[in-house]
Design a protein around this motif. Structure first.
Motif, PDB file in Angstrom:
ATOM      1  N   UNK A   1       0.904  -1.246  -0.062  1.00 35.95           N
ATOM      2  CA  UNK A   1      -0.157  -0.029   0.100  1.00 35.95           C
ATOM      3  C   UNK A   1       0.726   1.221   0.027  1.00 35.95           C
ATOM      4  N   UNK A   2       1.799   1.259   1.046  1.00 39.79           N
ATOM      5  CA  UNK A   2       2.670   2.420   1.050  1.00 39.79           C
ATOM      6  C   UNK A   2       3.587   2.606  -0.272  1.00 39.79           C
ATOM      7  N   UNK A   3       3.915   1.434  -0.908  1.00 44.40           N
ATOM      8  CA  UNK A   3       4.733   1.580  -2.258  1.00 44.40           C
ATOM      9  C   UNK A   3       3.921   2.133  -3.174  1.00 44.40           C
ATOM     10  N   UNK A   4       2.624   1.772  -3.361  1.00 44.26           N
ATOM     11  CA  UNK A   4       1.834   2.008  -4.278  1.00 44.26           C
ATOM     12  C   UNK A   4       1.563   3.769  -4.478  1.00 44.26           C
ATOM     13  N   UNK A   5       1.246   3.862  -3.243  1.00 45.04           N
ATOM     14  CA  UNK A   5       0.935   5.502  -2.943  1.00 45.04           C
ATOM     15  C   UNK A   5       2.256   6.113  -3.226  1.00 45.04           C
ATOM     16  N   UNK A   6       3.263   5.737  -2.840  1.00 47.86           N
ATOM     17  CA  UNK A   6       4.693   6.236  -3.193  1.00 47.86           C
ATOM     18  C   UNK A   6       5.009   6.559  -4.702  1.00 47.86           C
ATOM     19  N   UNK A   7       4.640   5.737  -5.347  1.00 50.02           N
ATOM     20  CA  UNK A   7       4.643   5.679  -6.755  1.00 50.02           C
ATOM     21  C   UNK A   7       3.572   6.701  -7.705  1.00 50.02           C
ATOM     22  N   UNK A   8       2.510   6.391  -7.209  1.00 51.33           N
ATOM     23  CA  UNK A   8       1.377   7.317  -7.695  1.00 51.33           C
ATOM     24  C   UNK A   8       1.045   8.622  -7.359  1.00 51.33           C
ATOM     25  N   UNK A   9       1.534   8.964  -6.142  1.00 49.38           N
ATOM     26  CA  UNK A   9       1.102  10.136  -5.503  1.00 49.38           C
ATOM     27  C   UNK A   9      -0.562  10.436  -5.160  1.00 49.38           C
ATOM     28  N   UNK A  10      -0.794  11.457  -4.956  1.00 46.55           N
ATOM     29  CA  UNK A  10      -2.104  11.847  -4.336  1.00 46.55           C
ATOM     30  C   UNK A  10      -3.166  11.851  -5.397  1.00 46.55           C
ATOM     31  N   UNK A  11      -2.946  11.962  -6.450  1.00 52.12           N
ATOM     32  CA  UNK A  11      -4.081  11.837  -7.676  1.00 52.12           C
ATOM     33  C   UNK A  11      -5.236  13.020  -7.469  1.00 52.12           C
ATOM     34  N   UNK A  12      -6.206  12.862  -7.742  1.00 54.96           N
ATOM     35  CA  UNK A  12      -7.322  13.787  -7.603  1.00 54.96           C
ATOM     36  C   UNK A  12      -8.697  13.077  -6.941  1.00 54.96           C
ATOM     37  N   UNK A  13      -9.412  13.823  -6.198  1.00 55.10           N
ATOM     38  CA  UNK A  13      -8.863  15.088  -5.496  1.00 55.10           C
ATOM     39  C   UNK A  13      -7.830  14.728  -4.461  1.00 55.10           C
ATOM     40  N   UNK A  14      -7.029  15.751  -4.108  1.00 54.58           N
ATOM     41  CA  UNK A  14      -5.777  15.691  -3.278  1.00 54.58           C
ATOM     42  C   UNK A  14      -5.346  17.253  -3.071  1.00 54.58           C
ATOM     43  N   UNK A  15      -4.733  17.334  -2.095  1.00 44.10           N
ATOM     44  CA  UNK A  15      -4.137  18.645  -1.658  1.00 44.10           C
ATOM     45  C   UNK A  15      -2.943  18.873  -2.545  1.00 44.10           C
ATOM     46  N   UNK A  16      -2.340  17.594  -2.995  1.00 42.40           N
ATOM     47  CA  UNK A  16      -0.904  17.892  -3.755  1.00 42.40           C
ATOM     48  C   UNK A  16      -1.522  18.356  -5.069  1.00 42.40           C
ATOM     49  N   UNK A  17      -2.415  17.708  -5.634  1.00 45.37           N
ATOM     50  CA  UNK A  17      -3.165  18.074  -6.913  1.00 45.37           C
ATOM     51  C   UNK A  17      -3.212  19.732  -6.908  1.00 45.37           C
ATOM     52  N   UNK A  18      -3.958  19.919  -6.084  1.00 43.94           N
ATOM     53  CA  UNK A  18      -4.335  21.581  -5.806  1.00 43.94           C
ATOM     54  C   UNK A  18      -3.230  22.392  -5.797  1.00 43.94           C
TER      55      UNK A  18
END
Length: 368
Positions: A179-196
């Motif tokens: 789970x952590x590895x997949x999130x680290x590779x994909x990032x926040x996606x949408x919606x997310x604070x990172x995308x904004x």
């Protein structure tokens, strides 16, 4: 040089968190959360009692033959091909939601663990309850909001691995690794604070773009270097989940028959399926192990994921005091595999040439 400096600073922060975990003292396991306590049962004698029961052997062999036979018949006849194709296409259409699904799958149980005071798994606690709560709530909420997603996922992964080195009972929550590895590779996606934040930083018309120190100097180069790895997200998730299933099926059931038999007795599971408790335990353990093997090799990945969801749902309804939050990560990750399929290095990619591998999209969500 600046990027390296920032990377070193982030790494130092991760190491500091890991050292803090070690400083809290050895993690200790408590009595399993659904096991009422049991007398020890010798594994060899337990297995022998099952293998010498003609009915149990017949059921187990019949089940194995049925599984192999159904798989062979499906590959030969390909029934309901249009339905299967439509299902796959529909699942693939959800790929833009994959980062959000992964964030929910990891963030929600972490927040729940923080408020409940346990460390990843309900049977594991640290010597510092304050650290446990702050870690779970902080990391969980940051992942849910999608702020600093990749960095936070990296911190979570390091802390989990340090904890695992100290307390092997954390293998009960091994799904956090993929789970952590997949999130680290994909990032926040949408919606997310990172995308904004990334959208504002990328727009030269905004005032924020002139002061943001991170997006162009760190985030974009990182994504460029790692974008080719996103295709392996399904592989990472299914192998990690497969390991978790095999561990749960073999070590927590077949190799721990006393606890498993106590659970069967506590919830009167033989009234649901009228077979001997020993057959219940072996059947459940082998089913979980089979699902794990199918996921690791990537054979019938979506079907195996659907079976896993059925197992989780049955467990939650059948065991009323089972902690639901602790299983959200498993629910979410197998749901992700329904979207992606087997991905690279899978039997599915060889057997089903008409099945396109999902390559998770890379929206502008890279601010860490």
């Amino acid at each position: 040089m600046e990027i390296r400096s920032r990377g070193a600073s982030a790494l130092s922060s991760v190491v500091a968190v890991a050292l803090l975990l070690v400083a809290t003292g050895r993690v200790r396991a408590h009595v399993k959360y659904v096991t009422p306590g049991s007398d020890p049962v010798a594994v060899a004698e337990f297995i022998q009692s099952v293998l010498t029961d003609p009915f149990a052997v017949t059921v187990l062999l019949g089940g194995a033959v049925a599984v192999v036979g159904l798989g062979a018949i499906y590959l030969q006849l390909r029934p309901f091909s249009n339905d299967v194709r439509t299902f796959r296409e529909t699942m693939r259409s959800y790929e833009n939601l994959l980062p959000w699904l992964l964030r929910l799958s990891i963030g929600l149980p972490l927040v729940g663990a923080g408020f409940a005071g346990y460390f990843f798994s309900p049977i594991v606690q640290t010597g510092s309850p304050t650290f446990t709560r702050l870690f779970g709530i902080t990391v969980g909420f940051l992942i849910l909001f999608g702020f600093g997603t990749r960095l936070v996922a990296g911190v979570g992964l390091v802390v989990y691995l340090v904890g695992l080195a100290i307390e092997p009972a954390l293998l009960l929550a091994f799904e956090y690794v993929p789970g952590f590895l997949a999130i680290a590779l994909l990032g926040g996606g949408k919606p997310s604070a990172d995308h904004l934040v990334a959208s504002m930083a990328a727009d030269d018309r905004t005032a924020y773009s002139r002061i943001d120190p991170f997006y162009r100097r760190v985030a974009e180069p990182f994504v460029e270097r790692t974008s080719h790895l996103t295709a392996f997200v399904p592989t990472i998730v299914r192998i990690g989940l497969g390991i978790a299933f095999i561990y749960l099926g073999i070590t927590q059931k077949i190799m721990a028959p006393g606890d498993a038999l106590a659970v069967v007795s506590k919830y009167n599971l033989t009234a649901v399926v009228p077979v001997a408790p020993e057959l219940w335990v072996v059947g459940a353990g082998l089913t979980e192990a089979l699902v794990g093997v199918l996921l690791i090799v990537g054979a019938f990945t979506r079907a195996a994921s659907a079976v896993a969801i059925l197992l989780f749902t049955t467990t939650l309804f059948g065991l009323p005091d089972d902690p639901v939050l602790a299983h959200i990560s498993l629910f979410g990750l197998v749901s992700a595999l329904l979207i992606t399929g087997g991905g690279p290095f899978s039997v599915d990619s060889v057997l089903h040439s008409d099945e396109d591998t999902v390559r998770p999209s890379r929206p502008r969500d890279t601010v860490e």
